[in-house]
Design a protein around this motif. Structure first.
Motif, mmCIF file in Angstrom:
data_model
loop_
_atom_site.group_PDB
_atom_site.id
_atom_site.type_symbol
_atom_site.label_atom_id
_atom_site.label_comp_id
_atom_site.label_asym_id
_atom_site.label_seq_id
_atom_site.Cartn_x
_atom_site.Cartn_y
_atom_site.Cartn_z
ATOM 1 N N ARG A 142 0.810 -1.215 0.000
ATOM 2 C CA ARG A 142 0.000 0.000 0.000
ATOM 3 C C ARG A 142 0.845 1.268 0.000
ATOM 4 N NH1 ARG A 142 -4.829 -1.443 4.357
ATOM 5 N NH2 ARG A 142 -5.399 -3.485 3.453
ATOM 6 N N ILE A 143 2.152 1.119 0.074
ATOM 7 C CA ILE A 143 3.034 2.284 0.094
ATOM 8 C C ILE A 143 3.603 2.488 -1.304
ATOM 9 C CG2 ILE A 143 5.160 3.258 1.049
ATOM 10 C CD1 ILE A 143 4.639 1.696 3.586
ATOM 11 N N PRO A 144 3.218 3.559 -1.994
ATOM 12 C CA PRO A 144 3.720 3.781 -3.367
ATOM 13 C C PRO A 144 5.218 4.017 -3.381
ATOM 14 C CG PRO A 144 1.848 5.222 -2.840
ATOM 15 C CD PRO A 144 2.316 4.621 -1.551
ATOM 16 N N THR A 145 5.872 3.532 -4.398
ATOM 17 C CA THR A 145 7.311 3.755 -4.527
ATOM 18 C C THR A 145 7.623 5.227 -4.791
ATOM 19 O OG1 THR A 145 7.125 3.188 -6.879
ATOM 20 C CG2 THR A 145 7.761 1.424 -5.370
ATOM 21 N N GLU A 146 6.617 5.996 -5.270
ATOM 22 C CA GLU A 146 6.860 7.420 -5.538
ATOM 23 C C GLU A 146 7.104 8.210 -4.261
ATOM 24 O OE1 GLU A 146 3.146 6.414 -6.795
ATOM 25 O OE2 GLU A 146 4.689 5.058 -7.504
ATOM 26 N N TRP A 147 6.829 7.629 -3.106
ATOM 27 C CA TRP A 147 7.029 8.357 -1.865
ATOM 28 C C TRP A 147 8.506 8.602 -1.569
ATOM 29 C CZ3 TRP A 147 3.205 6.440 2.465
ATOM 30 C CH2 TRP A 147 1.888 6.733 2.053
ATOM 31 N N GLY A 148 9.377 7.960 -2.305
ATOM 32 C CA GLY A 148 10.806 8.199 -2.104
ATOM 33 C C GLY A 148 11.356 7.618 -0.822
ATOM 34 N N LEU A 149 10.799 6.487 -0.382
ATOM 35 C CA LEU A 149 11.276 5.885 0.856
ATOM 36 C C LEU A 149 12.725 5.434 0.751
ATOM 37 C CD1 LEU A 149 8.186 3.786 1.963
ATOM 38 C CD2 LEU A 149 9.090 5.832 3.050
ATOM 39 N N GLY A 150 13.142 5.053 -0.460
ATOM 40 C CA GLY A 150 14.533 4.646 -0.631
ATOM 41 C C GLY A 150 15.483 5.772 -0.280
ATOM 42 N N PHE A 151 15.139 6.991 -0.729
ATOM 43 C CA PHE A 151 15.984 8.141 -0.414
ATOM 44 C C PHE A 151 15.953 8.438 1.081
ATOM 45 C CE2 PHE A 151 16.623 12.835 -0.160
ATOM 46 C CZ PHE A 151 17.945 12.835 -0.580
ATOM 47 N N ALA A 152 14.781 8.258 1.705
ATOM 48 C CA ALA A 152 14.696 8.448 3.156
ATOM 49 C C ALA A 152 15.583 7.446 3.879
ATOM 50 C CB ALA A 152 13.237 8.292 3.622
ATOM 51 N N GLY A 153 15.632 6.230 3.357
ATOM 52 C CA GLY A 153 16.505 5.228 3.953
ATOM 53 C C GLY A 153 17.971 5.604 3.827
#
Length: 245
Positions: A169-180
């Motif tokens: 349910r978490i879109p990849t567009e949220w940029g979680l990778g960059f947050a990581g």
């Protein structure tokens, strides 16, 4: 009888003033740990692991950097020896941490030392050495360590489980990778306390970029080997004590 004695020890640890101090010292950095845990939980599912395997991995492999290093290898179907070698190299720092902690906890029973080994983490190590710079046993040390664990372990595991359960349910567009990446940089920065560690980190970064074209993310292994070699050479040729003198 043994279980009752163990529970009594747990209660005594929680009532100790150092337990609360350890929890307070770790509480200030739990935001970065939580962000990292959330990203890792999402990444496990996005890499193709089932929910059950991802939950098992986050509970057993309490080492976020080795999890993140292993996931691309799992997704690409890398050989098992590459996976194990990468995780081993990434976690080599815990050998150093454990050798240092042995000076404090070496007199404890083996079972308790094994428990400490599971919950040991990078920032626990940094906070602990800041609190107890003298490498000798002290009855305040174990309560302080477990107080830090009480803040650190849930700060990692709860967001990681949330990321696993809600990954779809978490879109990849949220940029979680960059947050990581930002979370990792923040955690890494807290460990760079002297010249030699900064140089080793720089060597690791350069080696990782130079070897980026290698298959199966082997540039990570190359970077770790280069950083360890640089650190050992610096300690031999130009130790920090000589510079301070």
């Amino acid at each position: 009888m043994a279980a009752s004695r163990f529970l009594d020890e747990v209660r005594a640890q929680r009532r100790h003033p150092e337990f609360r101090r350890g929890a307070r010292d770790m509480a200030g950095i739990t935001l970065g740990i939580s962000a990292w845990g959330l990203v890792t939980g999402v990444a496990m599912i996005k890499s193709g692991l089932s929910v059950g395997l991802a939950l098992l991995m986050t509970l057993i492999v309490f080492a976020g950097s080795s999890q993140l290093a292993s996931l691309p290898l799992i997704a690409s179907g890398a050989p098992m020896w590459v996976l194990w070698a990468t995780a081993f190299c990434v976690n080599l720092r815990f050998v150093i941490f454990s050798a240092q902690w042995h000076l404090y906890f070496g007199n404890l029973p083996r079972v308790r030392r094994l428990m400490i080994g599971y919950f040991a983490a990078d920032l626990n190590y940094v906070a602990f050495l800041n609190r107890f710079p003298q490498a000798r046993p002290d009855p305040r040390q174990e309560p302080y360590f477990w107080g830090g664990v009480a803040a650190n372990w849930p700060a990692w595991q709860i967001p990681s489980v949330i990321g696993i359960l809600l990954a779809d349910r978490i879109p990849t567009e949220w940029g979680l990778g960059f947050a990581g990446v930002l979370a990792l940089l923040g955690l890494s920065y807290s460990l760079l306390k002297d010249r030699n560690s900064w140089v080793a980190a720089g060597v690791a970064g350069c080696a990782a970029v130079a070897a980026y074209a290698l298959p199966l993310r082997l540039n990570i292994v190359v970077a770790i080997a280069a950083a360890v070699a640089a650190g050992l050479l610096l300690e031999k040729w130009l130790p920090e004590k000589e510079v301070a003198a």
